[in-house]
Motif scaffolding. Structure first.
Motif, PDB file in Angstrom:
ATOM      1  N   ALA A 563      44.810  37.781  54.921  1.00 22.75           N
ATOM      2  CA  ALA A 563      45.477  36.245  54.567  1.00 22.75           C
ATOM      3  C   ALA A 563      45.231  36.372  52.572  1.00 22.75           C
ATOM      4  N   ASP A 564      44.869  37.818  52.513  1.00 22.40           N
ATOM      5  CA  ASP A 564      44.374  37.785  51.181  1.00 22.40           C
ATOM      6  C   ASP A 564      45.803  37.997  50.760  1.00 22.40           C
ATOM      7  N   TYR A 565      46.773  39.143  51.369  1.00 21.46           N
ATOM      8  CA  TYR A 565      48.776  38.622  51.177  1.00 21.46           C
ATOM      9  C   TYR A 565      48.418  37.519  49.986  1.00 21.46           C
ATOM     10  N   GLY A 566      49.203  36.169  50.443  1.00 17.91           N
ATOM     11  CA  GLY A 566      49.189  34.723  50.795  1.00 17.91           C
ATOM     12  C   GLY A 566      50.586  34.448  50.776  1.00 17.91           C
ATOM     13  N   ALA A 567      51.477  35.634  50.587  1.00 16.21           N
ATOM     14  CA  ALA A 567      52.961  35.411  51.754  1.00 16.21           C
ATOM     15  C   ALA A 567      53.112  35.019  52.882  1.00 16.21           C
ATOM     16  N   GLY A 568      53.966  34.628  53.362  1.00 17.08           N
ATOM     17  CA  GLY A 568      54.020  33.989  54.618  1.00 17.08           C
ATOM     18  C   GLY A 568      55.811  32.424  54.705  1.00 17.08           C
ATOM     19  N   TRP A 569      56.349  32.364  55.881  1.00 11.80           N
ATOM     20  CA  TRP A 569      57.061  31.655  55.934  1.00 11.80           C
ATOM     21  C   TRP A 569      56.455  30.513  57.173  1.00 11.80           C
ATOM     22  N   ILE A 570      56.832  28.958  56.786  1.00  9.90           N
ATOM     23  CA  ILE A 570      56.603  27.884  57.353  1.00  9.90           C
ATOM     24  C   ILE A 570      56.425  27.611  59.261  1.00  9.90           C
ATOM     25  N   ASN A 571      58.023  27.789  59.175  1.00 15.79           N
ATOM     26  CA  ASN A 571      59.099  27.831  60.367  1.00 15.79           C
ATOM     27  C   ASN A 571      60.584  28.803  60.638  1.00 15.79           C
ATOM     28  N   HIS A 587      49.665  38.684  42.846  1.00 17.45           N
ATOM     29  CA  HIS A 587      48.983  38.070  43.862  1.00 17.45           C
ATOM     30  C   HIS A 587      47.298  37.993  43.511  1.00 17.45           C
ATOM     31  N   PHE A 588      47.155  39.630  43.808  1.00 19.79           N
ATOM     32  CA  PHE A 588      46.148  40.168  43.827  1.00 19.79           C
ATOM     33  C   PHE A 588      45.505  40.000  42.696  1.00 19.79           C
ATOM     34  N   ASP A 589      45.609  40.466  41.791  1.00 17.06           N
ATOM     35  CA  ASP A 589      45.532  40.400  40.312  1.00 17.06           C
ATOM     36  C   ASP A 589      45.372  38.830  39.169  1.00 17.06           C
ATOM     37  N   GLU A 590      46.689  37.743  39.677  1.00 18.19           N
ATOM     38  CA  GLU A 590      46.718  36.819  39.219  1.00 18.19           C
ATOM     39  C   GLU A 590      44.995  35.848  40.283  1.00 18.19           C
ATOM     40  N   GLN A 591      45.179  36.238  41.310  1.00 21.08           N
ATOM     41  CA  GLN A 591      44.135  35.146  42.576  1.00 21.08           C
ATOM     42  C   GLN A 591      42.167  35.989  41.604  1.00 21.08           C
ATOM     43  N   GLY A 592      42.551  36.694  41.053  1.00 25.98           N
ATOM     44  CA  GLY A 592      41.161  37.771  40.944  1.00 25.98           C
ATOM     45  C   GLY A 592      40.489  38.768  41.955  1.00 25.98           C
ATOM     46  N   LEU A 593      41.754  38.514  43.755  1.00 27.04           N
ATOM     47  CA  LEU A 593      41.074  38.929  44.537  1.00 27.04           C
ATOM     48  C   LEU A 593      40.669  40.591  44.451  1.00 27.04           C
ATOM     49  N   GLN A 594      40.049  40.869  44.857  1.00 26.90           N
ATOM     50  CA  GLN A 594      39.788  43.015  45.394  1.00 26.90           C
ATOM     51  C   GLN A 594      40.596  43.474  46.650  1.00 26.90           C
ATOM     52  N   PRO A 595      41.681  44.251  46.152  1.00 24.28           N
ATOM     53  CA  PRO A 595      42.535  44.855  47.642  1.00 24.28           C
ATOM     54  C   PRO A 595      41.152  45.775  48.355  1.00 24.28           C
ATOM     55  N   ARG A 596      41.458  46.479  49.547  1.00 26.27           N
ATOM     56  CA  ARG A 596      40.442  47.844  49.756  1.00 26.27           C
ATOM     57  C   ARG A 596      41.419  49.017  49.426  1.00 26.27           C
ATOM     58  N   TYR A 597      42.440  48.793  49.091  1.00 24.57           N
ATOM     59  CA  TYR A 597      43.328  50.432  48.314  1.00 24.57           C
ATOM     60  C   TYR A 597      44.158  49.890  47.190  1.00 24.57           C
ATOM     61  N   GLU A 598      44.370  49.095  46.338  1.00 18.52           N
ATOM     62  CA  GLU A 598      45.562  48.868  44.863  1.00 18.52           C
ATOM     63  C   GLU A 598      46.693  49.741  45.188  1.00 18.52           C
ATOM     64  N   PHE A 599      47.672  48.599  44.592  1.00 20.11           N
ATOM     65  CA  PHE A 599      49.086  49.392  44.650  1.00 20.11           C
ATOM     66  C   PHE A 599      48.499  50.073  43.628  1.00 20.11           C
ATOM     67  N   GLY A 600      49.588  51.571  44.354  1.00 16.58           N
ATOM     68  CA  GLY A 600      49.372  53.260  43.329  1.00 16.58           C
ATOM     69  C   GLY A 600      48.662  53.857  43.611  1.00 16.58           C
ATOM     70  N   PHE A 601      47.828  53.553  44.883  1.00 15.42           N
ATOM     71  CA  PHE A 601      45.898  53.873  44.529  1.00 15.42           C
ATOM     72  C   PHE A 601      46.901  55.885  45.779  1.00 15.42           C
ATOM     73  N   GLY A 602      46.020  56.749  44.864  1.00 12.94           N
ATOM     74  CA  GLY A 602      45.999  57.593  46.004  1.00 12.94           C
ATOM     75  C   GLY A 602      45.385  58.952  45.397  1.00 12.94           C
ATOM     76  N   LEU A 603      44.290  59.344  46.098  1.00 11.29           N
ATOM     77  CA  LEU A 603      43.798  60.640  45.938  1.00 11.29           C
ATOM     78  C   LEU A 603      44.134  61.934  45.564  1.00 11.29           C
ATOM     79  N   SER A 604      43.614  62.611  45.241  1.00 10.83           N
ATOM     80  CA  SER A 604      43.846  64.683  44.548  1.00 10.83           C
ATOM     81  C   SER A 604      43.093  64.935  45.774  1.00 10.83           C
ATOM     82  N   TYR A 605      43.155  66.373  45.884  1.00  7.36           N
ATOM     83  CA  TYR A 605      42.209  67.297  45.244  1.00  7.36           C
ATOM     84  C   TYR A 605      41.656  67.622  44.640  1.00  7.36           C
ATOM     85  N   THR A 606      42.423  67.647  43.025  1.00  5.65           N
ATOM     86  CA  THR A 606      41.971  67.585  41.943  1.00  5.65           C
ATOM     87  C   THR A 606      42.058  66.166  41.142  1.00  5.65           C
TER      88      THR A 606
END
Ligand SMILES: OC[C@H]1O[C@@H](O[C@H]2[C@H](O)[C@@H](O)[C@H](O[C@H]3[C@H](O)[C@@H](O)[C@H](O)O[C@@H]3CO)O[C@@H]2CO)[C@H](O)[C@@H](O)[C@@H]1O
Length: 741
Positions: A563-571, A587-606
Motif C-alpha cells: 500500500a505504501d507505493y500508492g499507484a494502482g489502477w481502478i478496473n 511518492h515516498f519523499d513527498e508523503q514522508g513515508l519510510q521505505p524499507r530500502y530506498e531507491f538507489g540503495f546498495g551496500l558494498s564490502y568497502t
C-alpha cells in the motif's frame, strides 16, 4: 561497436569520466535522401508490402514484412527480445533490463546492447524488439517491469540511450517500446491509461526522448488506450507527441494485434502493422496490405501518408547500413530456432559482468559477507537449482520451477545453458574444501534440517511475473502480491530457526516485501540478484566469496507494504494515474513515508567517503522554444554546467560506488517531487584511491513540463542539489540559482 576488450578496459578506468562509443546523429538526412530515391522506384503494392506484416508465422521471425525486389529491399525480420534473441539458439541469454539498470553503469549498458545487436545481426534479424521503457514500473507489481531498466525516468532514459546506441552501432535496428502508458498486463487490451499532461512528459515520455536522441530506428505503440484512444491510432501520441514534439524520424509499428482500424491508424501516424493478421485467424483481420492500397485509391488515406510510412521505414534501414550486405535470416522461430551460425562469441563475459555488477547487497550484519572459507554451507530452496526439466522446459519461460533467471513472455530468450547457484557454489566449495549440504525443494522441514547441519545457510527465494498472455501459478502477468513465491517467507523462517547465520538470496522481477524475513534475527545478510540470465550462479559466487565487491543499487524502492507505493489502477477500463508525478521515491519523499530500502540503495564490502561538492551551473530561466531535433527542442539538450564531488574508497578492498545526483526544483515551479535523479556515475576505486564524480547537466534536467504553455520550462530561483549513495543517503548538498531570485 565496443569490443569486449574495450569494454573491459572501460571498466577498469578508476575514477575517470567514462567516454562512450556513440553513433552519429546526422545520419538521418542521408538516410532520408536514399529512401526518397528508392521510394520513386516502388509500385503501390510494394509500398503496401513494406508497411505490412506477412501474418503471424508468415515468415521465420515473429514479424516479417514483404520484400521489394525493385530496390533490393528484403523481407524484414523483426524479432524479440530486450534481453537476447527470442526463439533462436544458441544465443546469449543476458540479464534482464532491470538488472542492467541496477548496474548504473553506462559502459555495461552499452556493452550489453552492442553484444545483443551483434547477435541479432549475425542471425539476420533486422529489427530487435527492444529496449523497453514502457512499462516504466509505476505499479510495483506490473508484470513486465523487469523488461525495462528502472521506474525512474532518468535512469530508464540512460538505459534506453546506451542500449540503443550499442544495438545500432552493431548494425541492428532497435525498437523502443511500448509507447505509451502500458503500465500493467491484466487489462492491457481494454484499459485506458488516463494520464495527465505533466506526468506524461516528466515520467513516461522522458526515457523515449533519450531513445529518439539515440536515433532509435523504430518505436512500438502499445495495446492500451491513452486518454480514451487506442495508442496505435492516437493522433495525439503518434503524430503530435512522438513525431512532432520529439522529432522522431523513424517509424512506428503496432504491437502484435494492437491495431484496431486501418484508415484511422494510418492517419494517426502508424507506419507499420504487426504481425499483419490476428493470431487466432491467421489470414483474418488484415487492416493493411491490399486494404491499404484500396484506402489510398479511394482517397481515405492520402498517397503522401503511405509514401511517408515507406520513407520512414526505408530511412531506418539505410540509417544502420542494412543495405550493405546484411546477413540472411539464419533461424526459424517455428521449428525450435536452431541457428545455422553461432553468434554468441564471448558475450558470456558481458552477461556475467552485468549479472555480477547488478547484484545488490541489502543487508550485511557483522560482515557476514563475503564468506571466506566456511567449513560447511547449506544451500536451500528450489531456486538454488536449475529446473530439473531444463532451463527452457516451459515455452517463453511460462513456469517458475527452479532458479529464476528471467521473467515470462515475449521478452525472453532460450538459455544456451543456465549456471544455477548450487552448481557454481559447489564448484567453488570443491576448490576450497567447503562441505555443501543441500535441500533443493521449498519444504520447510527439509530446509531446516539442512540448515541445522551447516555453519552457514543460504536460502534462495524468488518472485516471478511476465506478459499477460500467460498465467503462471494464478498470476496473469502482473503479480498478485509482492511476497516471495512458494512460501518463501515460511522457508526462511524455518531455516532461521535452525541456523544463526542465514543469508537470503532473492531472484525477483521487482520489489519483494521483506518484513517477515527481516524479523528473523538469524538473517544476517540479504542479496538481491534480480533476473541474472545464463551466468546466474557464476555472478553470484563472484559476490558471495568476495572476488568482487557488490556494486548494484536499487532501481526502485522496496517498501514495507504494498500500500505504501500508492499507484494502482481502478478496473479493466480505467487507470486514472491518480499518483501523477509522484511515483516510487518521489511518492515516498513527498508523503514522508519510510521505505524499507530506498531507491538507489546498495551496500558494498568497502566504504566510500564524499567531499568537495562543487556546482558550476549557469543558465537562464524560461521555456524551450527552439527548433526540434531528435529528442525534442534543441535547447533541452544544451549543457548548463556540472556538479562534481570527490569520492574516496576509505575501506580495505576494491569497490565501485554509484554516486547519485538529485535535484529539487525552486519554489517558483509548480508542486514537484522534493528530489529527482538527474545524474549518476559509477566510480571504480582501489582502497585509499580517490576519484571525481562529474554530473553533466542539461536544461532538460532543470525543467518541468508546463501544461499551460505546453513547453519545458526552467524555473527561476534556488535549485537544491543533493549528492549521495542513495536517494536517502545524501552525503553532500548545495544550491545554485537561476535568474534573479
Ligand atoms: O513478439 C512481438 C511482440 O509481441 C507481443 O507479445 C505477443 C507474443 O509475441 C506472442 O507470442 C503471443 O502470442 C500468443 C497469442 O497472444 C495467443 O492468442 C495465442 O493463443 O498464443 C500465442 C503464443 O503462442 O502474443 C503476445 C501478445 O499477446 C509483445 O507485447 C511485444 O512486446 C513483442 O515485441
Amino acid at each position: 561497436m565496443h569490443t569486449p576488450l574495450l569494454f573491459l578496459s572501460l571498466l577498469s578506468t578508476a575514477g575517470a569520466v567514462p567516454t562512450y562509443g556513440h553513433g552519429t546523429t546526422s545520419g538521418w538526412d542521408s538516410a532520408y535522401a536514399k529512401a526518397q530515391t528508392a521510394l520513386a522506384k516502388l509500385s503501390q503494392d510494394e509500398k503496401a508490402g513494406i508497411v505490412s506484416g506477412m501474418t503471424w508465422e508468415g515468415g521465420p521471425c515473429v514479424g516479417n514484412t514483404y520484400a521489394a525486389n525493385s530496390i533490393g529491399y528484403p523481407s524484414l525480420c523483426l524479432q524479440d527480445s530486450p534481453l537476447g534473441i527470442r526463439f533462436a539458439n544458441p544465443v546469449t541469454a543476458f540479464p534482464a533490463g532491470i538488472n542492467a539498470g541496477a548496474t548504473w553503469d553506462r559502459s555495461l549498458l552499452y556493452a550489453r546492447g552492442a553484444a545483443m545487436g551483434a547477435e541479432a545481426k549475425g542471425l539476420g534479424v533486422h529489427v530487435q524488439l527492444g529496449p523497453v521503457a514502457g512499462p516504466l514500473g509505476k505499479n510495483p507489481d506490473g508484470g513486465r517491469n523487469w523488461e525495462g531498466f528502472s521506474v525512474d525516468p532518468y535512469l530508464s532514459g540512460v538505459g534506453m540511450e546506451e542500449t540503443i546506441r550499442g544495438m545500432q552501432d552493431s548494425g541492428v535496428q532497435a525498437c523502443a517500446k511500448h509507447w505509451l502508458g502500458n503500465e500493467q498486463e491484466v487489462y492491457r487490451d481494454t484499459i485506458s491509461s488516463n494520464m495527465g499532461d505533466r506526468e506524461t512528459h516528466e515520467l513516461y515520455v522522458w526515457p523515449f526522448m533519450n531513445a529518439v536522441r539515440a536515433d532509435v530506428a523504430s518505436v512500438m505503440c502499445s495495446y492500451n488506450k491513452v486518454n480514451g484512444t487506442w495508442a496505435c491510432e492516437s493522433d495525439e501520441i503518434l503524430n503530435d507527441l512522438m513525431k512532432n514534439e520529439l522529432g522522431f524520424r523513424g517509424y512506428i509499428m503496432s504491437d502484435w494485434n494492437a491495431q484496431h482500424t486501418g484508415v484511422n491508424s494510418a492517419l494517426a501516424g502508424l507506419d507499420m502493422t504487426m504481425p499483419g493478421s490476428d493470431f487466432n485467424t491467421p489470414r483474418g483481420s488484415i487492416f493493411w496490405g491490399s486494404n491499404l492500397v484500396e484506402a489510398v485509391s479511394n482517397g481515405s488515406v492520402p498517397q503522401s501518408r503511405l509514401d511517408n510510412m515507406v520513407t520512414r521505414i526505408l530511412a531506418a534501414w539505410y540509417l544502420v547500413d542494412q543495405d550493405q550486405g546484411y546477413p540472411a535470416v539464419a533461424f526459424s522461430s517455428w521449428n525450435g530456432g536452431k541457428a545455422s551460425v553461432n553468434v554468441t562469441a564471448d558475450h558470456a563475459t558481458v552477461a556475467r559482468a552485468v549479472a555480477r555488477d547488478s547484484i545488490i547487497l541489502l543487508k550485511n550484519k557483522g560482515k557476514t559477507l563475503p564468506l571466506g572459507r566456511p567449513e560447511s554451507l547449506a544451500i536451500i530452496g528450489s531456486d538454488a537449482i536449475v529446473n530439473p526439466g531444463g532451463p527452457n522446459a516451459c515455452s517463453d519461460r511460462s513456469c517458475n520451477n527452479g532458479t529464476l533467471a528471467m521473467g515470462w513472455g515475449s521478452g525472453t530468450a532460450e538459455f544456451p545453458y543456465l549456471i544455477g547457484p548450487l552448481e557454481a557454489i559447489q564448484k567453488h566449495a570443491d576448490q576450497h574444501g567447503t562441505k555443501i549440504i543441500t535441500s533443493t525443494t521449498d519444504d520447510s522441514t527439509a530446509g531446516a534440517k539442512a540448515a541445522a547441519a551447516a555453519e552457514t545457510a543460504i536460502v534462495f527465494i524468488n518472485s516471478d511475473s511476465g506478459e499477460g498472455y500467460i498465467t503462471v501459478e494464478g498470476n496473469a502477468g502482473d503479480r498478485n502480491n509482492l511476497d516471495p513465491w512458494h512460501n518463501g517467507n515460511t522457508l526462511v523462517q524455518a531455516v532461521a530457526a535452525a541456523n544463526k547465520n542465514v543469508i537470503v538470496v532473492i531472484h525477483s522481477v521487482g520489489p519483494v516485501i521483506l518484513e517477515t524475513i527481516l524479523a528473523q534475527p538469524s538473517v544476517k545478510a540479504i542479496i538481491w540478484a534480480g533476473l541474472p540470465g545464463q551466468e546466474s550462479g557464476n555472478a553470484l559466487t563472484d559476490i558471495l566469496f568476495g572476488a568482487t565487491s557488490p556494486s548494484g543499487k536499487l532501481p526502485y524502492t522496496i517498501a514495507r507494504q504494498r500500500a505504501d507505493y500508492g499507484a494502482g489502477w481502478i478496473n479493466a477500463q480505467s487507470d486514472p494515474f491518480a499518483e501523477g508525478i509522484f511515483v516510487d521515491y518521489r511518492h515516498f519523499d513527498e508523503q514522508g513515508l519510510q521505505p524499507r530500502y530506498e531507491f538507489g540503495f546498495g551496500l558494498s564490502y568497502t566504504q566510500f567517503k564524499y567531499s568537495g561538492f562543487s556546482a558550476n551551473v549557469f543558465t537562464t530561466p524560461g521555456p524551450a522554444v527552439g527548433s526540434v531535433v531528435s529528442g525534442g527542442p534543441v535547447e533541452l539538450f544544451e549543457s548548463v554546467g556540472s556538479v562534481t564531488v570527490q569520492v574516496v574508497n576509505s575501506g580495505s578492498v576494491a569497490g565501485a560506488e554509484v554516486a547519485q545526483l538529485y535535484i529539487g526544483l525552486p519554489d517558483s515551479a509548480p508542486p514537484s517531487p522534493p528530489k529527482q535523479l538527474r545524474g549518476f556515475q559509477k566510480v571504480k576505486l582501489q582502497p585509499g584511491q580517490a576519484g571525481t564524480a562529474t554530473f553533466e547537466l542539461t536544461r532538460r534536467d532543470l525543467s518541468y513540463w508546463d501544461t499551460l504553455t505546453q513547453k519545458w520550462v526552467v524555473p527561476s530561483g534556488k535549485f537544491k542539489v543533493y549528492v549521495g549513495a542513495s536517494s536517502r543517503d545524501i552525503r553532500q548538498k548545495g544550491t545554485f540559482s537561476v535568474g534573479n531570485r
